[in-house]
Design a protein around this motif. Sequence first.
Motif, short mmCIF file in Angstrom:
data_model
loop_
_atom_site.label_atom_id
_atom_site.label_comp_id
_atom_site.label_asym_id
_atom_site.label_seq_id
_atom_site.Cartn_x
_atom_site.Cartn_y
_atom_site.Cartn_z
N SER A 171 7.29 -39.46 -32.58
CA SER A 171 6.75 -40.43 -32.19
C SER A 171 7.04 -41.89 -33.10
O SER A 171 6.70 -41.62 -33.87
CB SER A 171 5.15 -40.11 -32.16
N VAL A 172 6.43 -43.14 -31.61
CA VAL A 172 6.76 -43.88 -32.32
C VAL A 172 5.54 -45.03 -31.52
O VAL A 172 5.06 -45.15 -30.65
CB VAL A 172 7.44 -45.43 -31.74
N VAL A 173 4.46 -45.31 -32.56
CA VAL A 173 2.74 -46.13 -31.99
C VAL A 173 3.58 -47.84 -31.99
O VAL A 173 3.99 -48.46 -33.40
CB VAL A 173 2.13 -46.19 -32.55
N VAL A 174 3.30 -48.24 -30.85
CA VAL A 174 3.40 -49.62 -30.55
C VAL A 174 2.39 -50.41 -29.96
O VAL A 174 1.23 -49.77 -29.15
CB VAL A 174 4.54 -49.90 -29.47
N THR A 175 2.01 -51.63 -30.59
CA THR A 175 1.10 -52.48 -29.51
C THR A 175 2.00 -53.82 -28.63
O THR A 175 2.34 -54.09 -29.49
CB THR A 175 0.31 -53.78 -30.53
N VAL A 176 1.65 -52.93 -27.67
CA VAL A 176 2.32 -54.04 -26.71
C VAL A 176 1.69 -55.28 -26.08
O VAL A 176 0.64 -55.56 -26.08
CB VAL A 176 2.28 -53.38 -25.58
N GLY B 258 5.74 -51.58 -34.14
CA GLY B 258 6.24 -52.96 -33.06
C GLY B 258 5.43 -53.90 -32.56
O GLY B 258 4.66 -53.23 -31.83
N ARG B 259 6.27 -55.13 -31.44
CA ARG B 259 4.68 -55.62 -30.97
C ARG B 259 5.89 -55.77 -29.57
O ARG B 259 6.05 -57.50 -29.84
CB ARG B 259 4.00 -56.62 -31.60
N PRO B 260 6.25 -54.83 -28.96
CA PRO B 260 6.66 -55.55 -27.69
C PRO B 260 5.99 -55.98 -26.78
O PRO B 260 4.68 -56.16 -26.82
CB PRO B 260 7.22 -54.17 -27.47
N GLU B 261 6.79 -57.24 -26.00
CA GLU B 261 5.87 -58.07 -25.05
C GLU B 261 6.23 -57.18 -23.28
O GLU B 261 7.28 -56.55 -23.55
CB GLU B 261 7.06 -58.98 -24.47
N ALA B 262 5.24 -56.97 -23.11
CA ALA B 262 4.27 -56.74 -21.71
C ALA B 262 5.37 -56.92 -20.88
O ALA B 262 6.51 -57.85 -20.85
CB ALA B 262 3.50 -56.79 -21.64
N GLY B 263 6.21 -55.89 -19.93
CA GLY B 263 7.31 -56.03 -19.13
C GLY B 263 8.13 -54.66 -19.31
O GLY B 263 7.88 -53.75 -19.90
N THR B 264 9.36 -54.89 -19.28
CA THR B 264 10.46 -53.91 -19.52
C THR B 264 10.56 -54.10 -20.60
O THR B 264 11.74 -55.01 -21.28
CB THR B 264 11.69 -53.92 -18.40
N VAL B 265 10.51 -52.65 -21.64
CA VAL B 265 11.27 -52.94 -22.73
C VAL B 265 11.82 -51.46 -22.67
O VAL B 265 11.80 -50.15 -22.21
CB VAL B 265 9.72 -52.04 -23.58
N MET B 266 13.14 -51.56 -23.45
CA MET B 266 14.40 -50.75 -23.09
C MET B 266 13.78 -49.68 -24.58
O MET B 266 13.88 -50.48 -25.79
CB MET B 266 15.33 -50.76 -24.06
N VAL B 267 13.49 -48.33 -24.67
CA VAL B 267 13.24 -47.74 -25.41
C VAL B 267 13.98 -46.95 -25.73
O VAL B 267 14.90 -46.69 -24.20
CB VAL B 267 12.27 -46.61 -25.36
N ALA B 268 15.09 -46.74 -26.87
CA ALA B 268 16.38 -46.18 -27.06
C ALA B 268 16.36 -45.59 -28.47
O ALA B 268 16.30 -45.29 -29.22
CB ALA B 268 17.24 -47.15 -27.01
N TYR C 139 15.59 -45.77 -22.16
CA TYR C 139 14.87 -45.72 -20.73
C TYR C 139 13.79 -46.72 -20.81
O TYR C 139 13.16 -47.49 -21.62
CB TYR C 139 13.70 -44.43 -21.55
N PRO C 140 14.28 -47.19 -19.57
CA PRO C 140 13.35 -48.65 -19.50
C PRO C 140 11.84 -48.52 -19.32
O PRO C 140 11.72 -48.08 -18.58
CB PRO C 140 13.95 -48.73 -17.92
N TRP C 141 10.98 -48.58 -19.84
CA TRP C 141 10.20 -48.10 -20.09
C TRP C 141 8.97 -49.87 -19.74
O TRP C 141 8.91 -50.78 -19.60
CB TRP C 141 9.48 -48.52 -21.37
N LYS C 142 8.71 -49.52 -18.18
CA LYS C 142 7.47 -50.36 -17.67
C LYS C 142 5.91 -50.90 -18.28
O LYS C 142 5.13 -49.51 -18.78
CB LYS C 142 7.18 -50.67 -16.33
N ALA C 143 6.04 -51.51 -20.43
CA ALA C 143 4.97 -51.03 -20.51
C ALA C 143 4.27 -51.89 -19.99
O ALA C 143 3.72 -53.25 -19.70
CB ALA C 143 5.32 -52.14 -22.33
N THR C 144 2.71 -51.96 -20.62
CA THR C 144 1.53 -52.37 -20.12
C THR C 144 0.47 -52.70 -21.84
O THR C 144 0.76 -52.63 -22.45
CB THR C 144 0.22 -51.55 -18.93
N PRO C 145 -0.22 -54.16 -21.60
CA PRO C 145 -0.72 -54.44 -22.09
C PRO C 145 -1.11 -53.29 -23.19
O PRO C 145 -2.08 -52.60 -22.26
CB PRO C 145 -1.60 -55.41 -22.54
N GLY C 146 -1.68 -53.62 -24.97
CA GLY C 146 -2.94 -52.46 -25.38
C GLY C 146 -1.96 -51.61 -26.32
O GLY C 146 -0.59 -51.46 -26.08
#
Length: 545
Positions: free
Chosen positions: A539-544, A448-458, A499-506
């Motif tokens: 595990s899940v691999v994502v690109t923010v 997935g390609r979530p936007e940077a910021g708070t991403v809900m992991v669930a 889990y509210p994740w503070k996602a950083t780009p990459g």
Amino acid sequence: MTTVSITRKALTRGTLAALSGLLAGFASLAVAELVSAAVRPEASPVTAVGGAAIDRTPAGVKDWAIRNFGEDDKLVLQLGIVVTLALFALAVGLLALRHRRAGSAAVLLFGVVGTAAAVSRPDSTGLVDGLPSLLGAIVGAALLYVLIGRLTRPHRTAGQEQERAPVDERDGEQANEPEQEAGWDRRGFVIAATAAAAASTAAGAVGRALNSRSSQNAVASREAVTLPKPASPARPIPAGAQLRVRGISPFTTPNDSFYRVDTALVIPKVDANAWRLRIHGKGVRRDLEFTYQDLLERPLIEREITLCCVSNEVGGPYIGHARWIGVRLADLLKEAGVKPPSRGGEADQIIARSVDGMTLGTPVEDVMDGRDAMLAVGMNGEPLPFVNGFPVRMLVPGLYGYVSACKWIEDIELTTFDDYDAYWVKRKWAREAPIKTQSRIDTPKPFGRPEAGTVMVAGVAWAQHRGIEKVEIRVDDGPWRPAQLAEQGTVDTWRQWSYPWKATPGGHTLTVRATDRTGELQTEERTKTVPDGASGWHSVVVTVD
Ligand SMILES: Nc1nc2c(c(=O)[nH]1)N[C@H]1C(S)=C(S)[C@@H](COP(=O)(O)O)O[C@H]1N2
Ligand SMILES: [Mo]
């Protein structure tokens, strides 16, 4: 002069011979379909051969099929059989052009394979199951013989009988005479082939219709069911058990999206009015028999139970949750005089048998230790759907489906693990298989390609009959952090987490692990599904972005 026309004629006759093979195959299947309506739908050759193939599929291949085709694996198998048959039919047609009898013999040989498959199925009702394949093959073989006869027999001209001669030798002289061009009975062939195609289509259609009629009683019997109110209702699911996070699996899986795993190519359609359940075997003081109505009239329990399959890979989809209603199985066993091994009972294994010949082995101890093992009649407020085992299926919280959840059940035999290996155990799966503690990330999706910021992991975590105590998340190689747990339904249900994740780009890797209520941490060790269920962390691999 005539090399060209010889080739062209050979080609034409070859094509027509191949077509005759195809037609003979089609006629065989159509007649078999018609005859199977008089025997039973499962005895038709494609179903029987497919079923026999499933029975003989090694665990590894079955796993591969499930991985690649998922719940379409049966469709793929049946398509494969039909395509293979079609190719063989074409080849048999060509063979018959050279050796007329051998062609027909080959068709009969296929009939023998179909017959053997049908008779050897575990749900076979005896030799009659072989009839559809056998009669189909006889008709197919005869048809091929007749059609090839038309292709090789010179036609009569002007009342004079031509001598029978292999056509190949006569090609030259007739090349330029349209009337005799092919040197064979063109009209006869066209008429016979057309008639055969029409008759086969009709026979197949009538067979289909009759086969579907036989399931109509079952459909009517299901529609007539009104589920009684349970004597012991389920504890309501706490409002806090369902998180409001987009992309998470709903706490209750709707019936039409519940996963399906079984070996049935034709979903058994059982008429509830004709259904009986027998309980018998070792340590049974008196044999019991129940009708569907008998079960409905007993005090029913209603429970929230999460069911999952031993073939579920880490992160896989073969798990679902429903509210089930049924009869407590331990009560029936006690009435039959059965004692668990811990109280001196002779039998330590229950063999549940279904109408389609499946056998599943369950520890008697687990069924009688106080958990809500049941013979379920309803799922999410409806009578069981046909795919999920109508009219009655077994469920034992905490055990994988293949050792507990017999659908279309009709017989319960008490025996021992020493004396009897159930269907999957004969195929290298473990005798006993409690569900392993597992957890799954539902959102974000892999790659997935979530936007940077708070991403809900669930997602969800499960350890049926033990319950979930803790879920932790790790981002890349960082520390494990506790996820927020939704409320636990009961120990027999899965549990949502977020889990509210503070996602950083990459690029990032998210990993989840759970701890059950006995304090045991989900193991990191990756294992295959065979023999007793996959383990490891999801595990899940994502690109923010
Ligand atoms: N008769 C029958 N019952 C069966 C099976 C089967 O193949 N035949 N498969 C079992 C397996 S492996 C599982 S995981 C569950 C799946 O139940 P579901 O299809 O309702 O989800 O049914 C169990 N009961
Ligand atoms: Mo399963």
